[in-house]
Scaffold this active site. Structure first.
Site, PDB file in Angstrom:
ATOM      1  N   SER A   7       0.832  -1.218   0.000  1.00  0.00           N
ATOM      2  CA  SER A   7       0.000   0.000   0.000  1.00  0.00           C
ATOM      3  C   SER A   7       0.859   1.257   0.000  1.00  0.00           C
ATOM      4  CB  SER A   7      -0.886   0.024   1.250  1.00  0.00           C
ATOM      5  OG  SER A   7      -1.869  -0.960   1.167  1.00  0.00           O
ATOM      6  N   ARG A  11       1.540   4.408  -2.940  1.00  0.00           N
ATOM      7  CA  ARG A  11       1.345   5.826  -2.610  1.00  0.00           C
ATOM      8  C   ARG A  11       2.622   6.625  -2.800  1.00  0.00           C
ATOM      9  NH1 ARG A  11      -2.408   2.735  -0.299  1.00  0.00           N
ATOM     10  NH2 ARG A  11      -4.414   3.642   0.370  1.00  0.00           N
ATOM     11  N   GLY A  78      -6.322  -3.011  -7.552  1.00  0.00           N
ATOM     12  CA  GLY A  78      -7.416  -2.128  -7.166  1.00  0.00           C
ATOM     13  C   GLY A  78      -6.907  -0.781  -6.672  1.00  0.00           C
ATOM     14  N   ARG A 106     -14.125  -5.910 -10.517  1.00  0.00           N
ATOM     15  CA  ARG A 106     -14.184  -5.258  -9.200  1.00  0.00           C
ATOM     16  C   ARG A 106     -14.969  -3.950  -9.271  1.00  0.00           C
ATOM     17  NH1 ARG A 106      -8.609  -5.758  -6.240  1.00  0.00           N
ATOM     18  NH2 ARG A 106      -9.927  -5.067  -4.509  1.00  0.00           N
ATOM     19  N   SER A 151     -13.247   1.917   3.108  1.00  0.00           N
ATOM     20  CA  SER A 151     -12.297   1.539   2.046  1.00  0.00           C
ATOM     21  C   SER A 151     -11.232   2.611   1.916  1.00  0.00           C
ATOM     22  CB  SER A 151     -13.033   1.371   0.714  1.00  0.00           C
ATOM     23  OG  SER A 151     -12.095   1.409  -0.355  1.00  0.00           O
ATOM     24  N   GLN A 153      -9.049   2.656  -0.330  1.00  0.00           N
ATOM     25  CA  GLN A 153      -8.875   2.994  -1.746  1.00  0.00           C
ATOM     26  C   GLN A 153      -9.846   4.106  -2.133  1.00  0.00           C
ATOM     27  OE1 GLN A 153      -9.208  -0.791  -3.767  1.00  0.00           O
ATOM     28  NE2 GLN A 153      -7.174  -1.431  -3.086  1.00  0.00           N
ATOM     29  N   ASP A 300      -7.104  -7.720   4.869  1.00  0.00           N
ATOM     30  CA  ASP A 300      -6.263  -8.551   4.002  1.00  0.00           C
ATOM     31  C   ASP A 300      -5.768  -9.814   4.713  1.00  0.00           C
ATOM     32  OD1 ASP A 300      -6.651  -6.803   1.941  1.00  0.00           O
ATOM     33  OD2 ASP A 300      -4.762  -5.747   2.197  1.00  0.00           O
ATOM     34  N   LYS A 327     -12.763  -8.708  -3.489  1.00  0.00           N
ATOM     35  CA  LYS A 327     -11.304  -8.542  -3.512  1.00  0.00           C
ATOM     36  C   LYS A 327     -10.742  -9.221  -4.771  1.00  0.00           C
ATOM     37  CE  LYS A 327     -10.838  -6.117   0.227  1.00  0.00           C
ATOM     38  NZ  LYS A 327     -10.345  -4.742   0.112  1.00  0.00           N
ATOM     39  N   ARG A 331     -13.027 -13.824  -1.576  1.00  0.00           N
ATOM     40  CA  ARG A 331     -12.188 -14.526  -0.588  1.00  0.00           C
ATOM     41  C   ARG A 331     -12.993 -15.356   0.401  1.00  0.00           C
ATOM     42  NH1 ARG A 331      -7.433  -9.922   0.055  1.00  0.00           N
ATOM     43  NH2 ARG A 331      -6.304 -10.632  -1.784  1.00  0.00           N
TER      44      ARG A 331
HETATM   45  C1  S3P Z   1      -5.601  -1.081   0.089  1.00  0.00           C
HETATM   46  C2  S3P Z   1      -6.799  -1.042   0.727  1.00  0.00           C
HETATM   47  C3  S3P Z   1      -7.621  -2.233   0.990  1.00  0.00           C
HETATM   48  C4  S3P Z   1      -6.837  -3.519   0.838  1.00  0.00           C
HETATM   49  C5  S3P Z   1      -5.958  -3.514  -0.366  1.00  0.00           C
HETATM   50  C6  S3P Z   1      -5.000  -2.340  -0.370  1.00  0.00           C
HETATM   51  C7  S3P Z   1      -4.893   0.194  -0.135  1.00  0.00           C
HETATM   52  O1  S3P Z   1      -8.722  -2.247   0.092  1.00  0.00           O
HETATM   53  O2  S3P Z   1      -7.700  -4.621   0.811  1.00  0.00           O
HETATM   54  O3  S3P Z   1      -5.192  -4.718  -0.424  1.00  0.00           O
HETATM   55  O4  S3P Z   1      -3.702   0.160  -0.517  1.00  0.00           O
HETATM   56  O5  S3P Z   1      -5.501   1.250   0.043  1.00  0.00           O
HETATM   57  P1  S3P Z   1     -10.071  -1.398   0.408  1.00  0.00           P
HETATM   58  O6  S3P Z   1      -9.612  -0.051   0.756  1.00  0.00           O
HETATM   59  O7  S3P Z   1     -10.869  -1.380  -0.847  1.00  0.00           O
HETATM   60  O8  S3P Z   1     -10.740  -2.155   1.513  1.00  0.00           O
END
Ligand code: S3P
Length: 413
Positions: A7, A11, A78, A106, A151, A153, A300, A327, A331
């Site tokens: 993650s 970023r 994602g 997704r 979330s 993301q 995760d 996901k 899962r």
């Molecule tokens: C992530 C956020 C999570 C996680 C993914 C990485 C991120 O997803 O499951 O592996 O880097 O922001 P969600 O924010 O959609 O739950």
């Protein structure tokens, strides 16, 4: 040493691309997912030198990205597609974002709806729900938005769009999701205000280049932590692991189950808490019940927690985890199906499952469902199973943990 955080690697590359001047990224995760973000940033005209051990990014600033010449392939990621959607909404050109067969299933409405409200023009497959998504960005207006699902993301996508918007953007989450964006953007000079579940920021901010060192990934370490707990004489130390509290729900749950896990040498790295994690095998684990606000902090870790549950005394129930169905694979059904093949007793619900513990797992042929975390969780299940297990589709581990099987083989020999 823990493998670098996925993650934070995404970023670091993306924020450095939007910054003015040069950034250096140490300990970047050279795995397929963050490489999707790196390649996408290159396609947007950012100069990135990824030949050495550190990544050097010559940022373009917020307003000088270029229209990509081709469709941008976000692979399996994602995080890449959703964070980029926020950035591209504020840029006055046309982009198509797509990905592999899993990513194209997704849900994207969760970012398309608020970004459209902010003024972006976005269309996507199947009634604006799935990739490919086409974005024509432009001037954005700030919104106040209650995100329907926790979330990171979605939150990060809207924070990035908010940097381009006219006015103050407000994002409120139902539960706290990982906060790496809120921690890392200030290192690039942004001002992000966080009050509990509410994030606010002013539009029109600029970022400046900086040095980032990526901590180890707790989610990758989790497979070795659980593997150690399940092997009677094991003794494992994972060094330099991120212990951001929005990520380490599994630690509290394993401790509640009776595991003895020591966290030491706590320090800070690029705005993130990191530590060394020591765990010894042989504890008698007890079942737990989980739901609601605990889920985002271990989202995760669900696959590996299911494996731990097969060995605990009693029935472990996880509810309120419906997000796991969208996901890299579904899962909930992937873990239920694969653990059942090994002899586990699993009840599946729409939003979770129950695993009956003290199960004698038996080696057999299992599937990763093309999902890196299922492949690694099944490797740990194979470790405690009697007889030989064959896992199909293990190349998926390259998404987040290249070298997983080499390390796993070495440590379990
Ligand atoms: C992530 C956020 C999570 C996680 C993914 C990485 C991120 O997803 O499951 O592996 O880097 O922001 P969600 O924010 O959609 O739950």
């Amino acid at each position: 040493m823990a493998t670098p955080d996925k993650s934070i690697s995404h970023r670091a590359i993306l924020f450095a691309s939007l910054a003015e001047g040069k950034s250096g990224i140490k300990n970047f995760l050279r795995a397929a997912d963050p490489m999707s973000t790196l390649d996408a940033c290159k396609a947007l005209g950012v100069e990135i030198d990824d030949r050495g051990s550190d990544i050097i990014v010559i940022g373009k600033g917020m307003h000088a990205l270029q229209e990509p010449f081709d469709v941008v392939d976000c692979g399996n990621s994602g995080t890449t597609i959703r964070l980029l959607a926020g950035v591209l909404s504020g840029n006055p050109f046309f982009t198509v974002l797509t990905g592999d067969a899993s990513l194209r299933k997704r849900p994207m409405a969760r970012v398309i709806e608020p970004l459209t409200r902010m003024g972006a023009q976005i269309t996507a497959r199947a009634g604006n729900r799935y990739p490919p998504i086409c974005i024509k960005g432009g001037p954005l207006r700030a919104i106040s938005y209650a995100v329907p699902v926790a979330s990171a993301q979605v939150k990060s996508c809207l924070i990035l769009a908010g940097l381009y918007a006219d006015g103050t953007t407000e994002i409120v989450e139902p539960e706290k999701s990982r906060d790496h964006t809120e921690r890392l953007l200030p290192a690039f000079g942004a001002v992000i205000n966080v009050h509990g579940l509410r994030v606010t920021l002013h539009g029109g901010q600029k970022l400046r280049g900086t040095e980032v060192c990526v901590p180890g990934d707790f989610s990758s370490a989790a497979f070795f932590i659980v593997a150690a707990l399940l092997c009677p004489h094991a003794d494992v130390v994972v060094r330099n692991v991120g212990i951001n509290p929005t990520r380490t729900g599994l630690l509290s749950v394993l401790r509640d189950m009776g595991a003895s896990i020591e966290v030491s040498n706590v320090r800070e790295l690029s705005g993130e808490p990191v530590a060394d994690i020591h765990c010894a095998g042989g504890a008698e684990l007890k079942a737990v019940s989980l739901s609601g606000e605990q889920i985002p902090s271990l989202i995760d870790e669900f696959p590996i927690l299911c494996v731990a549950a097969t060995q605990a005394e009693g029935e472990t129930t996880i509810r309120g985890a419906g997000e796991l169905r969208v996901k890299e694979s579904d899962r909930i059904s992937s873990m239920a199906a694969e653990l059942r093949k090994m002899g586990a007793d699993v009840i599946e619900y729409e939003d979770g499952l129950t695993v009956r513990g003290r199960c004698r797992l038996v080696g057999t042929d299992v599937e990763s469902h093309g999902d890196h975390r299922i492949a690694m969780a099944m490797a740990v299940a194979a470790l405690v199973a009697e007889g030989k297990t064959t896992i199909r589709g293990v190349s998926s581990v390259n998404i987040s943990f290249p070298g997983f099987f080499e390390l796993f083989t070495k440590l379990t020999a």
